[in-house]
Write a protein that holds these residues in place. Structure first.
Motif, short mmCIF file in Angstrom:
data_model
loop_
_atom_site.label_atom_id
_atom_site.label_comp_id
_atom_site.label_asym_id
_atom_site.label_seq_id
_atom_site.Cartn_x
_atom_site.Cartn_y
_atom_site.Cartn_z
N PRO A 1 0.80 -1.23 0.00
CA PRO A 1 0.00 0.00 0.00
C PRO A 1 0.84 1.28 0.00
N LEU A 2 1.98 1.28 0.69
CA LEU A 2 2.80 2.49 0.75
C LEU A 2 3.36 2.83 -0.63
N GLU A 3 3.93 1.84 -1.29
CA GLU A 3 4.48 2.09 -2.63
C GLU A 3 3.37 2.55 -3.58
N ASP A 4 2.20 1.96 -3.45
CA ASP A 4 1.10 2.31 -4.35
C ASP A 4 0.66 3.76 -4.15
N VAL A 5 0.55 4.19 -2.88
CA VAL A 5 0.18 5.58 -2.59
C VAL A 5 1.20 6.54 -3.19
N ASP B 1 1.04 6.62 -7.08
CA ASP B 1 -0.14 7.36 -7.54
C ASP B 1 0.07 8.87 -7.37
N PHE B 2 0.60 9.26 -6.22
CA PHE B 2 0.82 10.68 -5.95
C PHE B 2 1.85 11.26 -6.91
N SER B 3 2.98 10.58 -7.09
CA SER B 3 4.02 11.07 -7.99
C SER B 3 3.51 11.14 -9.43
N GLY B 4 2.71 10.14 -9.82
CA GLY B 4 2.15 10.16 -11.17
C GLY B 4 1.22 11.34 -11.39
N PHE B 5 0.37 11.63 -10.40
CA PHE B 5 -0.55 12.76 -10.54
C PHE B 5 0.22 14.08 -10.56
N MET B 6 1.25 14.19 -9.72
CA MET B 6 2.04 15.41 -9.71
C MET B 6 2.78 15.61 -11.03
N ALA B 7 3.13 14.51 -11.71
CA ALA B 7 3.74 14.64 -13.03
C ALA B 7 2.78 15.35 -14.00
N ALA C 1 1.26 -0.70 6.53
CA ALA C 1 -0.11 -0.16 6.47
C ALA C 1 -0.19 1.19 7.18
N ARG C 2 0.47 1.31 8.32
CA ARG C 2 0.46 2.59 9.04
C ARG C 2 1.15 3.68 8.23
N TRP C 3 2.30 3.37 7.66
CA TRP C 3 2.99 4.37 6.86
C TRP C 3 2.19 4.74 5.61
N ALA C 4 1.48 3.77 5.04
CA ALA C 4 0.65 4.06 3.87
C ALA C 4 -0.47 5.03 4.23
N ARG C 5 -1.09 4.84 5.41
CA ARG C 5 -2.14 5.75 5.85
C ARG C 5 -1.58 7.15 6.08
N ARG C 6 -0.41 7.22 6.72
CA ARG C 6 0.20 8.54 6.96
C ARG C 6 0.55 9.22 5.64
N ALA C 7 1.13 8.46 4.72
CA ALA C 7 1.49 9.03 3.43
C ALA C 7 0.24 9.51 2.68
N ILE D 1 11.62 9.31 -4.20
CA ILE D 1 12.58 8.86 -3.19
C ILE D 1 11.90 7.91 -2.20
N GLY D 2 10.65 8.25 -1.82
CA GLY D 2 9.90 7.39 -0.92
C GLY D 2 9.67 6.00 -1.51
N VAL D 3 9.41 5.94 -2.81
CA VAL D 3 9.21 4.64 -3.48
C VAL D 3 10.48 3.81 -3.39
#
Length: 333
Positions: free
Chosen positions: A77-81, A84-90, A174-180, A219-221
């Motif tokens: 889930p963390l990598e996916d978040v 998705d975020f980096s792709g949208f920012m692109a 899972a916790r880091w994914a929610r925070r991200a 970098i997070g990925v």
């Protein structure tokens, strides 16, 4: 020979991963060609080439890479978040231009930029509407799958990235994914607020905000994959400094070191006005290397978890977990 469904899915997955690298390199190739066209002259950033004949490749390359990152489902889930975020920012980086770089004034005479505000308004509104339609479509399809599963209990719902069919999920991830997710949503909400209520400020700052946060997401990925590979190879209980030393942590460390070296060189006056350009090139090449390494690792498996499960169950590496299809497209015995 007719291609089986499983082989088609695997090939689509592979092509999606492979396509991301040349699409990334499109940005560098377009800049190099435009720099050498006519009288050689180098602008201070890749984004500055939005205002040159390289605009089509710049926008198209960022949009294509962004779409690949969003469509691709991460290992957890963390990598996916973050993807998705980096792709949208692109998308935002592509649609909201940076200021005009006048370093090559002779090559690029003064331009009429009266339409910039209207272009940003049109492009970002289009992006918001398209995003809303995509989210609605996904929601409708998920609801349809749930209705079908309720009517036919023998059907299995497709799992979301990182969701486990068995045991205990990795609670830390899972916790880091929610925070991200909350951090990413806050950044997107801030950008949306600027666009709706302070459009001039949005036009001036959103490109930089999107570019910086996209890089942080990348970098997070890399860090998420360093941790994920460490867990897969050493178990979740792995500890100590060397547990995290693997191909992904090395790429991330080298990238951060090069970014830091570029900043130091800039402070010493060694880069002239090309700091942003150097940072962009470092990030693009580093992510291309990372993506190539991950593609090689997961060539036959949709996620690292599938690969580990196949290896632990004694299935030979190279056997596809899509119905355990052999390379010839026929079910393995």
């Amino acid at each position: 020979m007719m291609q089986t469904h499983e082989a088609a899915v695997l090939n689509t997955y592979r092509y999606l991963r492979l396509a991301t690298i040349p699409l990334l390199l499109t940005l560098l190739i377009a800049v190099a060609l435009e720099t050498l066209r006519g009288e050689p002259c180098l602008l201070g950033s890749i984004s500055a080439y939005f205002h040159t004949p390289a605009r089509g490749a710049f926008i198209g390359g960022l949009f294509a890479v962004g779409a690949c990152l969003i469509v691709y489902k991460g290992n957890d889930p963390l990598e996916d978040v973050l993807l998705d975020f980096s792709g949208f920012m692109a998308f935002v980086v592509a649609l909201v231009p940076t200021v005009v770089d006048t370093a090559c004034g002779a090559k690029y005479p003064a331009q009429n930029l009266d339409l910039t505000a209207d272009a940003v308004r049109n492009n970002v509104t289009t992006l918001l509407i398209a995003t809303a339609l995509a989210v609605l479509a996904k929601w409708l399809l998920v609801q349809r799958d749930r209705r079908r599963a309720a009517q036919s209990p023998e059907l299995e719902l497709p799992m979301e990235p990182g969701e486990k069919a068995s045991p205990t999920p990795d609670d830390a991830v899972a916790r880091w994914a929610r925070r991200a997710s909350w951090v990413c949503l806050a950044i997107l909400a801030a950008e949306l607020g600027l666009f709706l209520f302070w459009p001039d400020t949005f036009k001036n700052v959103s490109h930089g905000v999107a570019a910086v946060t996209m890089v942080l997401g990348v970098i997070g990925v890399m860090i998420a994959n360093a941790r994920g590979l460490s867990s897969a190879e050493h178990g979740l209980a792995a500890s100590g400094p060397r547990a995290w030393v693997n191909r992904y942590s090395i790429v991330a460390a080298v990238m951060v070191a090069l970014l830091g070296a570029a900043v130091v060189a800039h402070l010493l006056g060694l880069l002239g006005g090309y700091l942003i350009l150097v940072l962009e090139v470092v990030v693009i090449l580093s992510f291309a290397v990372f993506w190539g390494l991950q593609t090689a690792e997961l060539w036959d498996y949709p996620t690292r978890e599938d690969k580990v499960a196949a290896e632990q169950s004694g299935v030979a590496v190279g056997i596809i977990p899509f119905q355990r299809m052999s390379t010839g497209g026929h079910p393995s015995p």
